[in-house]
Design a protein around this motif. Structure first.
Motif, PDB file in Angstrom:
ATOM      1  N   GLN A  43      -2.232  -1.296  -1.780  1.00 19.30           N
ATOM      2  CA  GLN A  43      -2.921  -2.316  -1.000  1.00 19.30           C
ATOM      3  C   GLN A  43      -3.544  -3.380  -1.900  1.00 19.30           C
ATOM      4  N   LYS A  78      -0.743  -5.571  -2.967  1.00 15.74           N
ATOM      5  CA  LYS A  78      -0.308  -6.412  -1.860  1.00 15.74           C
ATOM      6  C   LYS A  78      -1.284  -7.555  -1.603  1.00 15.74           C
ATOM      7  N   ASN A  79      -2.568  -7.304  -1.821  1.00 16.90           N
ATOM      8  CA  ASN A  79      -3.585  -8.323  -1.566  1.00 16.90           C
ATOM      9  C   ASN A  79      -3.516  -9.495  -2.551  1.00 16.90           C
ATOM     10  N   ASN A  80      -2.812  -9.319  -3.646  1.00 21.11           N
ATOM     11  CA  ASN A  80      -2.689 -10.383  -4.640  1.00 21.11           C
ATOM     12  C   ASN A  80      -1.263 -10.937  -4.611  1.00 21.11           C
ATOM     13  N   ASN A  81      -1.107 -12.099  -4.021  1.00 22.58           N
ATOM     14  CA  ASN A  81       0.213 -12.758  -3.947  1.00 22.58           C
ATOM     15  C   ASN A  81       1.268 -11.919  -3.229  1.00 22.58           C
ATOM     16  N   GLY A  82       0.812 -11.141  -2.259  1.00 19.06           N
ATOM     17  CA  GLY A  82       1.757 -10.354  -1.470  1.00 19.06           C
ATOM     18  C   GLY A  82       2.400  -9.200  -2.207  1.00 19.06           C
ATOM     19  N   LYS A 111       3.994  -9.345  -5.045  1.00 20.03           N
ATOM     20  CA  LYS A 111       5.221  -9.731  -5.745  1.00 20.03           C
ATOM     21  C   LYS A 111       5.001  -9.998  -7.235  1.00 20.03           C
ATOM     22  N   LEU A 132       6.468  -1.443  -3.316  1.00 18.89           N
ATOM     23  CA  LEU A 132       5.748  -2.470  -4.076  1.00 18.89           C
ATOM     24  C   LEU A 132       5.327  -1.949  -5.441  1.00 18.89           C
TER      25      LEU A 132
END
Length: 212
Positions: A142, A145-149, A151, A186
């Motif tokens: 999570q 994911k919270n940082n630039n989706g 990616k 991810l």
């Protein structure tokens, strides 16, 4: 090494363990160091000469520094892998600290690893991977994911010490229990991204083959 560059000597046992994130930092920064690997038979003779009677230690121009996270933080600062401001640096520290929570979650990875009864050890290991670890892995994913989706990297737009520490830790978990991290896409992609970085990729290809 240039004439005025610091002389770094990293002392640890002949496996990846706590020293591998430090070796990744040196590899990515393309900074020379002495990778001093000792045997367990040699350890008792030098134990009391180390700052905290633990390994790894890093000697910087002869000054010994103990504790792997302190070493990592020092090198991250020196190699510009610690975030661009104090907020990013706090996030990097928090993620590295969280890895310590993962290590000691449930029965504790070290406790499980050292359990002499193989049946009990397997039961503890199964419980750790099936019941304890997933919550921690979900937290990490999570954050990513919270940082630039998710990616790129965990903090900011470029690699930090947190990315390196997490990638090494996730690789260790996946080696211990194959598939435990790869089912989180991810995080698995992040690991591949870090391990594919110039310098780190070269180090992985040439490092000594050790069981852990």
């Amino acid at each position: 090494m240039a004439r005025n560059d610091p002389h770094y000597k990293l002392t640890y046992f002949n496996f990846r363990g706590l020293a591998e994130p430090i070796r990744f930092l040196f590899a990515y920064a393309k900074v020379d160091y002495e990778d001093n690997r000792i045997t367990h038979e040699e350890w008792p003779a030098i134990k009391k000469t180390t700052p905290f009677r633990t390994l790894p230690i890093l000697e910087v121009d002869g000054q010994a520094i103990g504790e792997s996270n302190a070493i990592g933080r020092l090198l991250a600062k020196r190699f510009n892998l610690y975030g661009k401001d104090d907020i990013e640096q706090a996030k990097v520290d928090a993620l590295v600290d969280f890895l310590e929570d993962v290590k000691h979650a449930g029965a504790g990875m070290v406790t499980i690893f050292r359990e002499p009864d193989e049946k009990k050890k397997q039961e503890m290991k199964d419980k750790f991977f099936s019941e304890t670890l997933p919550d921690y892995i979900e937290v990490l994913e999570q954050h990513l994911k919270n940082n630039n989706g998710g990616k790129g990297y965990f903090v900011g737009n470029s690699p930090t010490w947190a990315d390196i520490s997490i990638a090494v830790s996730m690789d260790r978990l996946d080696s211990w229990q194959p598939g435990s991290v790869s089912k989180y896409p991810l995080l698995a992609a992040h690991n591949a991204r870090v391990e594919g970085l110039e310098g780190i990729k070269d180090w992985i290809a040439k490092r000594p083959k050790t069981p852990m």
